[in-house]
Scaffold this motif. Structure first.
Motif, PDB file in Angstrom:
ATOM      1  N   GLU A   1     114.575  21.128 -71.749  1.00 20.08           N
ATOM      2  CA  GLU A   1     113.602  20.021 -71.842  1.00 20.08           C
ATOM      3  C   GLU A   1     113.789  19.029 -70.688  1.00 20.08           C
ATOM      4  O   GLU A   1     112.834  18.552 -70.107  1.00 20.08           O
ATOM      5  N   LEU A   2     115.044  18.769 -70.330  1.00 19.73           N
ATOM      6  CA  LEU A   2     115.299  17.797 -69.259  1.00 19.73           C
ATOM      7  C   LEU A   2     114.949  18.331 -67.875  1.00 19.73           C
ATOM      8  O   LEU A   2     114.469  17.591 -67.029  1.00 19.73           O
ATOM      9  N   SER A   3     115.208  19.621 -67.659  1.00 22.29           N
ATOM     10  CA  SER A   3     115.087  20.149 -66.291  1.00 22.29           C
ATOM     11  C   SER A   3     113.818  20.952 -66.059  1.00 22.29           C
ATOM     12  O   SER A   3     113.385  21.111 -64.924  1.00 22.29           O
ATOM     13  N   GLY A   4     113.259  21.510 -67.135  1.00 20.91           N
ATOM     14  CA  GLY A   4     112.107  22.408 -66.964  1.00 20.91           C
ATOM     15  C   GLY A   4     112.538  23.801 -66.516  1.00 20.91           C
ATOM     16  O   GLY A   4     111.701  24.681 -66.336  1.00 20.91           O
ATOM     17  N   GLY A   5     113.851  24.026 -66.346  1.00 18.17           N
ATOM     18  CA  GLY A   5     114.348  25.350 -65.919  1.00 18.17           C
ATOM     19  C   GLY A   5     114.454  26.308 -67.099  1.00 18.17           C
ATOM     20  O   GLY A   5     114.314  25.898 -68.256  1.00 18.17           O
ATOM     21  N   CYS A   6     114.710  27.559 -66.784  1.00 20.47           N
ATOM     22  CA  CYS A   6     114.850  28.565 -67.844  1.00 20.47           C
ATOM     23  C   CYS A   6     116.344  28.683 -68.172  1.00 20.47           C
ATOM     24  O   CYS A   6     117.130  29.138 -67.340  1.00 20.47           O
ATOM     25  N   VAL A   7     116.720  28.242 -69.344  1.00 21.69           N
ATOM     26  CA  VAL A   7     118.147  28.162 -69.694  1.00 21.69           C
ATOM     27  C   VAL A   7     118.520  29.350 -70.576  1.00 21.69           C
ATOM     28  O   VAL A   7     117.862  29.625 -71.576  1.00 21.69           O
ATOM     29  N   MET A   8     119.562  30.044 -70.178  1.00 15.28           N
ATOM     30  CA  MET A   8     120.004  31.238 -70.901  1.00 15.28           C
ATOM     31  C   MET A   8     121.415  31.014 -71.468  1.00 15.28           C
ATOM     32  O   MET A   8     122.110  30.074 -71.071  1.00 15.28           O
ATOM     33  N   ILE A  64     126.359  28.256 -71.000  1.00 16.30           N
ATOM     34  CA  ILE A  64     124.958  27.910 -70.753  1.00 16.30           C
ATOM     35  C   ILE A  64     124.674  28.136 -69.273  1.00 16.30           C
ATOM     36  O   ILE A  64     125.359  27.574 -68.412  1.00 16.30           O
ATOM     37  N   LEU A  65     123.669  28.955 -69.001  1.00 17.50           N
ATOM     38  CA  LEU A  65     123.405  29.382 -67.624  1.00 17.50           C
ATOM     39  C   LEU A  65     121.980  29.052 -67.184  1.00 17.50           C
ATOM     40  O   LEU A  65     121.052  29.141 -67.975  1.00 17.50           O
ATOM     41  N   ILE A  66     121.872  28.724 -65.905  1.00 15.80           N
ATOM     42  CA  ILE A  66     120.559  28.719 -65.256  1.00 15.80           C
ATOM     43  C   ILE A  66     120.744  29.514 -63.971  1.00 15.80           C
ATOM     44  O   ILE A  66     121.725  29.304 -63.238  1.00 15.80           O
ATOM     45  N   ASP A  67     119.842  30.430 -63.704  1.00 17.02           N
ATOM     46  CA  ASP A  67     119.938  31.308 -62.529  1.00 17.02           C
ATOM     47  C   ASP A  67     121.319  31.968 -62.436  1.00 17.02           C
ATOM     48  O   ASP A  67     121.884  32.098 -61.335  1.00 17.02           O
ATOM     49  N   GLY A  68     121.877  32.339 -63.554  1.00 16.42           N
ATOM     50  CA  GLY A  68     123.170  33.036 -63.568  1.00 16.42           C
ATOM     51  C   GLY A  68     124.367  32.152 -63.289  1.00 16.42           C
ATOM     52  O   GLY A  68     125.490  32.637 -63.184  1.00 16.42           O
ATOM     53  N   LYS A  69     124.162  30.852 -63.152  1.00 13.29           N
ATOM     54  CA  LYS A  69     125.276  29.922 -62.882  1.00 13.29           C
ATOM     55  C   LYS A  69     125.599  29.139 -64.156  1.00 13.29           C
ATOM     56  O   LYS A  69     124.690  28.751 -64.908  1.00 13.29           O
ATOM     57  N   LYS A  70     126.894  28.858 -64.350  1.00 16.65           N
ATOM     58  CA  LYS A  70     127.326  28.178 -65.578  1.00 16.65           C
ATOM     59  C   LYS A  70     127.231  26.662 -65.426  1.00 16.65           C
ATOM     60  O   LYS A  70     127.859  26.075 -64.551  1.00 16.65           O
ATOM     61  N   LEU A  71     126.449  26.067 -66.325  1.00 20.06           N
ATOM     62  CA  LEU A  71     126.223  24.619 -66.310  1.00 20.06           C
ATOM     63  C   LEU A  71     126.999  23.901 -67.386  1.00 20.06           C
ATOM     64  O   LEU A  71     127.116  22.680 -67.374  1.00 20.06           O
ATOM     65  N   ALA A  74     130.093  28.247 -61.134  1.00 19.58           N
ATOM     66  CA  ALA A  74     129.687  26.982 -61.759  1.00 19.58           C
ATOM     67  C   ALA A  74     128.601  26.303 -60.931  1.00 19.58           C
ATOM     68  O   ALA A  74     128.530  26.447 -59.710  1.00 19.58           O
ATOM     69  N   ALA A  75     127.747  25.562 -61.614  1.00 16.91           N
ATOM     70  CA  ALA A  75     126.728  24.759 -60.918  1.00 16.91           C
ATOM     71  C   ALA A  75     126.419  23.548 -61.779  1.00 16.91           C
ATOM     72  O   ALA A  75     126.751  23.511 -62.971  1.00 16.91           O
ATOM     73  N   SER A  76     125.795  22.554 -61.149  1.00 16.48           N
ATOM     74  CA  SER A  76     125.359  21.367 -61.901  1.00 16.48           C
ATOM     75  C   SER A  76     123.836  21.335 -61.922  1.00 16.48           C
ATOM     76  O   SER A  76     123.173  22.026 -61.138  1.00 16.48           O
ATOM     77  N   LEU A  77     123.295  20.494 -62.781  1.00 14.69           N
ATOM     78  CA  LEU A  77     121.837  20.324 -62.818  1.00 14.69           C
ATOM     79  C   LEU A  77     121.333  19.877 -61.452  1.00 14.69           C
ATOM     80  O   LEU A  77     120.314  20.337 -60.961  1.00 14.69           O
ATOM     81  N   ARG A  78     122.092  18.969 -60.830  1.00 11.90           N
ATOM     82  CA  ARG A  78     121.666  18.446 -59.519  1.00 11.90           C
ATOM     83  C   ARG A  78     121.585  19.549 -58.464  1.00 11.90           C
ATOM     84  O   ARG A  78     120.641  19.606 -57.676  1.00 11.90           O
ATOM     85  N   MET A  79     122.601  20.444 -58.461  1.00 11.85           N
ATOM     86  CA  MET A  79     122.576  21.532 -57.479  1.00 11.85           C
ATOM     87  C   MET A  79     121.369  22.437 -57.682  1.00 11.85           C
ATOM     88  O   MET A  79     120.757  22.909 -56.735  1.00 11.85           O
ATOM     89  N   LEU A  80     121.014  22.669 -58.938  1.00 13.71           N
ATOM     90  CA  LEU A  80     119.944  23.635 -59.211  1.00 13.71           C
ATOM     91  C   LEU A  80     118.554  23.036 -59.078  1.00 13.71           C
ATOM     92  O   LEU A  80     117.598  23.755 -58.794  1.00 13.71           O
ATOM     93  N   PHE A  81     118.442  21.721 -59.294  1.00 15.53           N
ATOM     94  CA  PHE A  81     117.091  21.129 -59.297  1.00 15.53           C
ATOM     95  C   PHE A  81     116.885  20.110 -58.171  1.00 15.53           C
ATOM     96  O   PHE A  81     115.802  19.547 -58.038  1.00 15.53           O
ATOM     97  N   GLY A  82     117.939  19.871 -57.364  1.00 14.13           N
ATOM     98  CA  GLY A  82     117.791  19.032 -56.181  1.00 14.13           C
ATOM     99  C   GLY A  82     117.493  17.579 -56.473  1.00 14.13           C
ATOM    100  O   GLY A  82     116.879  16.894 -55.645  1.00 14.13           O
TER     101      GLY A  82
END
Ligand code: BTN
Length: 256
Positions: A95-102, A109-116, A155-163
């Protein structure tokens, strides 16, 4: 008797520094109310699953979220809490990012295969009640360099993935709201209506995986989850299940 699940937002204890929010919740469980949230800017010895260390981003600098929710008298089914928390965090971050969270079983919790986000649920008995401590660590605004320096390439953060930067405050409150909603469904209807929600986000289904448990690695195919949250795997024409408390999975060639 189940207790009221509303109002996590009203029961937040916010610390600048603790050893681990899970440890604090465990040590003070007798004097803390059901639904108390322990939130810390820094953890000196953050704990990950399977005895690993967890390095959290400093909450005071807005880098990451480290919190634990103490749940009391939840009866049986403690093995499902990792999955329930994963659903809540995934829904909040989507809901916060609009990304597809798996979700990688049981609760990465992953987005684009990276652990958030990592989740560590621990249960302890206290004065005849089961206490489940749901520890949640979310990477919010760290940069790539911080994870590479700590040798955490997945590992990744929301900032890294959504700029863009995200507010840790918003992350905390949305996760708590989603957790209340998920726990209410679980309390009144059980896991059945949530199982498909979980499966819809599960990355492992029908994949070849390395199952790591009891210091062994077994190659198998993940084919679903059981009603207690265990992962059902197939190997050599037979099936076996592994429990979320004792096992983790990786892809055959990498993290997923
Ligand atoms: C994992 O993926 O290994 C689980 C990581 C869980 C980290 C969180 S941060 C808040 C809570 N306190 C801890 O010491 N650990 C959990």
């Amino acid at each position: 008797m189940q207790k009221n699940l509303f109002g996590f937002d009203n029961k937040i204890l916010h610390f600048e520094e603790v050893s681990s929010t899970n440890t604090y919740a465990k040590e003070h469980r007798d004097s803390l109310e059901h639904g108390t949230v322990i939130l810390a800017d820094r953890q000196t010895t953050g704990k990950g699953r399977q005895g690993k260390e967890w390095l959290s981003g400093d909450g005071n600098k807005g880098l990451g979220v480290s919190m634990s929710v103490l749940l009391k008298a939840q009866g049986s089914g403690a093995s499902l809490y990792p999955l329930l928390c994963a659903i809540a965090v995934a829904e909040a971050l989507e809901e916060l990012s609009g990304g597809c969270v798996m979700i990688k079983w049981p609760n990465d919790i992953l987005i684009d295969g990276k652990k958030l986000c990592g989740i560590l649920c621990e249960s302890v008995i206290s004065a005849g009640e089961i206490c489940v401590i749901c520890g949640i660590g979310i990477n919010v605004n760290q940069t790539e360099g911080e994870f590479l320096k700590d040798n955490l390439p997945y590992a990744a953060s929301l900032r890294m993935l959504f700029g863009r930067e995200f507010s840790c405050h918003e992350v905390v409150h949305l996760v708590l709201r989603k957790l209340e909603q998920v726990l209410q469904i679980y309390q009144y209807k059980g896991f059945a209506p949530l199982k498909q929600t979980y499966l819809n986000r599960l990355v492992n289904t029908s994949k070849d995986v390395r199952v790591i448990y009891h210091n062994r690695t077994v190659l198998a195919k993940a084919c679903g989850i059981a009603d207690d949250g265990s992962l059902i795997c197939e190997k050599d024409g037979g099936q076996f299940t592994v429990n979320s408390g004792e096992a983790s999975v990786r892809g055959v060639y990498g993290y997923v």
